[in-house]
Motif scaffolding. Structure first.
Motif, PDB file in Angstrom:
ATOM      1  N   TYR A 245       0.842  -1.207   0.000  1.00 37.02           N
ATOM      2  CA  TYR A 245       0.000   0.000   0.000  1.00 37.02           C
ATOM      3  C   TYR A 245       0.877   1.258   0.000  1.00 37.02           C
ATOM      4  O   TYR A 245       0.648   2.199  -0.760  1.00 37.02           O
ATOM      5  CB  TYR A 245      -0.912  -0.051   1.235  1.00 37.02           C
ATOM      6  CG  TYR A 245      -1.770   1.166   1.428  1.00 37.02           C
ATOM      7  CD1 TYR A 245      -2.962   1.326   0.711  1.00 37.02           C
ATOM      8  CD2 TYR A 245      -1.405   2.160   2.335  1.00 37.02           C
ATOM      9  CE1 TYR A 245      -3.749   2.455   0.898  1.00 37.02           C
ATOM     10  CE2 TYR A 245      -2.188   3.285   2.531  1.00 37.02           C
ATOM     11  CZ  TYR A 245      -3.362   3.426   1.807  1.00 37.02           C
ATOM     12  OH  TYR A 245      -4.142   4.534   1.986  1.00 37.02           O
ATOM     13  N   GLN A 246       1.919   1.255   0.838  1.00 39.53           N
ATOM     14  CA  GLN A 246       2.845   2.395   0.858  1.00 39.53           C
ATOM     15  C   GLN A 246       3.495   2.560  -0.510  1.00 39.53           C
ATOM     16  O   GLN A 246       3.652   3.671  -1.015  1.00 39.53           O
ATOM     17  CB  GLN A 246       3.952   2.164   1.901  1.00 39.53           C
ATOM     18  CG  GLN A 246       3.462   2.096   3.331  1.00 39.53           C
ATOM     19  CD  GLN A 246       4.589   1.740   4.305  1.00 39.53           C
ATOM     20  OE1 GLN A 246       5.496   0.966   3.973  1.00 39.53           O
ATOM     21  NE2 GLN A 246       4.522   2.297   5.505  1.00 39.53           N
ATOM     22  N   ALA A 247       3.869   1.427  -1.108  1.00 45.44           N
ATOM     23  CA  ALA A 247       4.586   1.449  -2.387  1.00 45.44           C
ATOM     24  C   ALA A 247       3.720   2.060  -3.490  1.00 45.44           C
ATOM     25  O   ALA A 247       4.203   2.843  -4.312  1.00 45.44           O
ATOM     26  CB  ALA A 247       5.011   0.034  -2.755  1.00 45.44           C
ATOM     27  N   LYS A 248       2.427   1.717  -3.470  1.00 49.44           N
ATOM     28  CA  LYS A 248       1.523   2.306  -4.482  1.00 49.44           C
ATOM     29  C   LYS A 248       1.488   3.824  -4.304  1.00 49.44           C
ATOM     30  O   LYS A 248       1.577   4.575  -5.273  1.00 49.44           O
ATOM     31  CB  LYS A 248       0.121   1.719  -4.337  1.00 49.44           C
ATOM     32  CG  LYS A 248      -0.900   2.370  -5.263  1.00 49.44           C
ATOM     33  CD  LYS A 248      -2.334   2.035  -4.926  1.00 49.44           C
ATOM     34  CE  LYS A 248      -2.736   2.600  -3.594  1.00 49.44           C
ATOM     35  NZ  LYS A 248      -4.079   3.139  -3.482  1.00 49.44           N
ATOM     36  N   ASN A 249       1.380   4.288  -3.054  1.00 46.23           N
ATOM     37  CA  ASN A 249       1.252   5.730  -2.813  1.00 46.23           C
ATOM     38  C   ASN A 249       2.559   6.474  -3.048  1.00 46.23           C
ATOM     39  O   ASN A 249       2.556   7.655  -3.357  1.00 46.23           O
ATOM     40  CB  ASN A 249       0.771   5.991  -1.378  1.00 46.23           C
ATOM     41  CG  ASN A 249      -0.657   5.503  -1.202  1.00 46.23           C
ATOM     42  OD1 ASN A 249      -1.424   5.448  -2.152  1.00 46.23           O
ATOM     43  ND2 ASN A 249      -1.004   5.122   0.011  1.00 46.23           N
ATOM     44  N   GLU A 250       3.682   5.762  -2.875  1.00 45.76           N
ATOM     45  CA  GLU A 250       4.981   6.443  -2.946  1.00 45.76           C
ATOM     46  C   GLU A 250       5.748   6.120  -4.228  1.00 45.76           C
ATOM     47  O   GLU A 250       6.880   6.580  -4.410  1.00 45.76           O
ATOM     48  CB  GLU A 250       5.830   6.041  -1.716  1.00 45.76           C
ATOM     49  CG  GLU A 250       5.204   6.488  -0.394  1.00 45.76           C
ATOM     50  CD  GLU A 250       5.836   5.828   0.839  1.00 45.76           C
ATOM     51  OE1 GLU A 250       6.855   5.112   0.687  1.00 45.76           O
ATOM     52  OE2 GLU A 250       5.293   6.011   1.941  1.00 45.76           O
ATOM     53  N   GLY A 251       5.169   5.301  -5.109  1.00 48.89           N
ATOM     54  CA  GLY A 251       5.798   5.058  -6.415  1.00 48.89           C
ATOM     55  C   GLY A 251       6.904   4.032  -6.417  1.00 48.89           C
ATOM     56  O   GLY A 251       7.881   4.155  -7.149  1.00 48.89           O
TER      57      GLY A 251
END
Ligand code: O2Y
Ligand code: MN
Length: 587
Positions: free
Chosen positions: A215-221
């Protein structure tokens, strides 16, 4: 250990909830860990193994009802149900907090709260992230101290920042009816109650490094993936790195630690392990995709690990390892099915009962584990601690398919590769309960680990492809499990998978030709090196590369069914890839 107000406030809140007798901060020192090992041995939580044969090794048994991850009791608690998507179980966050706090309330009474500050990834790396796990189990502390980097150094790097993941673990009564593993991706929070086993309680692993991090990765690219990372070194000393995702029981740890065939070793080829389970990947300053392994150890399945199948993993278990639910031998060493052909007599099984190997009942639990430090592995990469990570040339997907998927093929493009990943599947084997040969869809091997809607996850993969452009890794699919008409595996697998990796790496460097087929680029059969392979001819390879169009049309139907279940969140580009594949197959 810290003046970080966000950490101190949260710990005060959790202390008021669970009511421990005392609080102990894990500073990462060997002295403190040694004290905890002693305490666990005194209380019977762990058994000290034969220190001459297995120095620094300990043994632990879990409750018989607590031996694996529990997917049906694993929840994604996002505000909107749609954001968890159809592959996850969901609960509204306020309701979930209430349910969990009611279970956790007062559960540390008479117990100690251990505070574990940990880093996923090399401490201080820009690709790493920090978590704090509270637990009332010394077994969890000792496992986390192997699987992650723990202690004061982590707090020093975090400073005053609020960018850390909260994790509360309460062992409670290990009651399976009240067992919940809950992720709150919007709150950077994990709460796990009523388990004391593996993926349910080592919160840095599946809960943080995949569910919260995806989830963090989706938001942070960036990307948080269920992938091994390995490097292949050629005789000139150049190393190329690949990542690979496989559903469980497809030999991921074996591939990560593979030993190349004799002929390759003689020429100077080597394989180096960076990770066996999880990869965090980001676009680097030069535009390429760089990966780190966020973990610091291996939580490997013991049964089937042997000198023959994975000597490097076995070597990693020979010191400073915690064994869980294996057979305990009278000489204070351990055994499991598949280790060798000499099952011990007078041993105790994983439940602590006298065990008769002739009984036909396995002595080790099929999901019994070793927790070993990564540095123990003889083939650990020199780049394992590199904070920048390693540049990835290829991403490899795979599954267990008796007839459908060929030995190897390359996708036509990144978007086509995302389709290939989304279509990943394995056929059930006789080892699992239920019917044999049933196709289980497991997109990118992430089915139990998406922290958000799987359709949005596919869209994020497509976005990453656009961001990386022509520097994106090439995407491949492999299948080591094609069978002949008698059901025997055709491809030898294990170290010989190196032969397939060689074609993949040559393709990445533009040094190998390919044949364009309906499903992607395949090797010319003579381009898979079979030197020194008994019983495998160019005709065998031809057979392994054969594409049965009818089976493939069935497979596209299966993928479209999955997309229909996911609904509107599936990106149009993937529907277009499915349609284009169907058309190529129908020609
Ligand atoms: O059964 C568990 O609790 C652990 S599952 C696991 C452990 C190590 C690596 N991968 C997995 C997995 O299920 O993918
Ligand atoms: Mn895994």
């Amino acid at each position: 250990m810290t003046n970080n107000k966000t950490i101190l406030a949260w710990i005060d809140e959790m202390k008021a909830l669970v009511n421990p007798d005392q609080v102990v901060w894990i500073d990462g020192s060997e002295e403190q860990l040694e004290e905890l090992r002693k305490e666990a041995v005194e209380s019977g939580e762990m058994i000290k193994l034969n220190q001459e044969k297995l120095p620094g090794c300990y043994y632990h048994r879990t409750a018989p009802n607590d031996v694996a991850r529990v997917e049906d009791r694993t929840l994604i608690c996002s505000r909107k149900e749609e954001d968890a998507g159809p592959t996850n179980h969901w609960k509204e966050p306020q309701e979930a907090y209430k349910m969990l706090y009611d279970i956790a309330r007062g559960s540390y009474k008479g117990r100690t709260m251990y505070v574990i500050p940990y880093s996923m990834g090399p401490v201080g790396s820009s690709l790493a992230k920090i978590g704090v796990e509270l637990t009332d189990s010394i077994y969890v502390v000792l496992n986390m101290s192997i699987m992650t980097r723990v202690g004061q150094k982590v707090m020093d790097v975090l400073g005053d920042s609020n960018d850390w993941v909260r994790g509360l673990h309460c062992k409670c009564d290990v009651d399976p009816e009240k067992r919940w593993i809950c992720q709150f991706p919007e709150d950077n929070t994990i709460i796990s109650v009523n388990s004391a086993y593996g993926g349910n309680v080592l919160l840095g692993k599946k809960c943080f490094a995949l569910r919260i991090a995806s989830y963090q990765a989706k938001n942070e690219g960036w990307m948080a993936e269920h992938m091994l990372i390995l490097g292949v070194e050629n005789p000139k000393g150049e190393v190329k790195y690949v990542c690979a995702a496989f559903p469980s029981a497809c030999g991921k740890t074996n591939l990560a630690m593979m030993i190349p065939p004799e002929g390759y070793r003689a020429k100077g080829y080597k394989v180096w392990t960076v990770g066996d389970d999880i990869a965090w990947m980001r676009k680097g300053p030069d535009g390429r995709l760089y990966a780190i392994n966020p973990e610091n150890g291996f939580f490997g399945v013991a049964p089937g690990t042997s000198e023959k199948t994975n000597p490097n993993a076995l070597a990693a278990t020979r010191k400073n390892t915690i064994f869980t639910n294996v057979v305990l031998k009278p000489d204070g060493t351990v055994w499991w099915e598949g280790l060798d052909k000499n099952p011990p007599t007078d041993a105790l099984n994983w439940k602590g009962e006298p065990w008769d190997p002739a009984s036909g009942v396995p002595g080790a639990h099929p999901n019994s584990r070793f927790t070993s430090p990564a540095v123990n592995c003889p083939c650990i990469s020199s780049e394992f601690e590199n904070p920048q990570g390693v540049p990835i040339s290829a991403i490899i997907f795979g599954g267990r398919r008796a007839k459908t998927a060929p030995l190897v093929y390359q996708s036509f493009s990144w978007a086509h590769g995302v389709y290939v990943g989304s279509a990943m599947a394995s056929e059930t084997t006789a080892a699992a309960a239920g019917a044999v040969g049933v196709v289980r869809r497991d997109p990118m091997a992430m089915r139990p680990f998406f922290g958000y809607n799987v359709g949005d996850y596919f869209a994020h993969w497509l976005e990453m492809g656009k961001k990386l452009g022509d520097k994106a890794p090439k995407i491949f699919n492999v299948n080591w499990f094609r069978t002949d008409d008698e059901g025997h595996f055709i491809w030898p697998g294990f170290g010989d998978n190196m032969r397939v990796l060689m074609w993949i790496l040559k393709r990445c460097k533009g040094e190998a030709e390919a044949v364009e087929t309906a499903i992607g680029y395949e090797p010319k059969p003579e381009d898979i090196d079979i030197t020194g392979l008994d019983g495998v001819t160019v005709d065998t390879i031809k057979g392994l590369l054969d594409v049965d169009k009818e089976l493939w049309l069935e497979d596209v139907k299966g993928v479209e069914e999955l997309y229909a279940q996911i609904g509107d969140h599936v990106p149009a580009e993937l529907h277009a890839e499915a349609a284009a594949l169907r058309e190529r197959l129908s020609k």
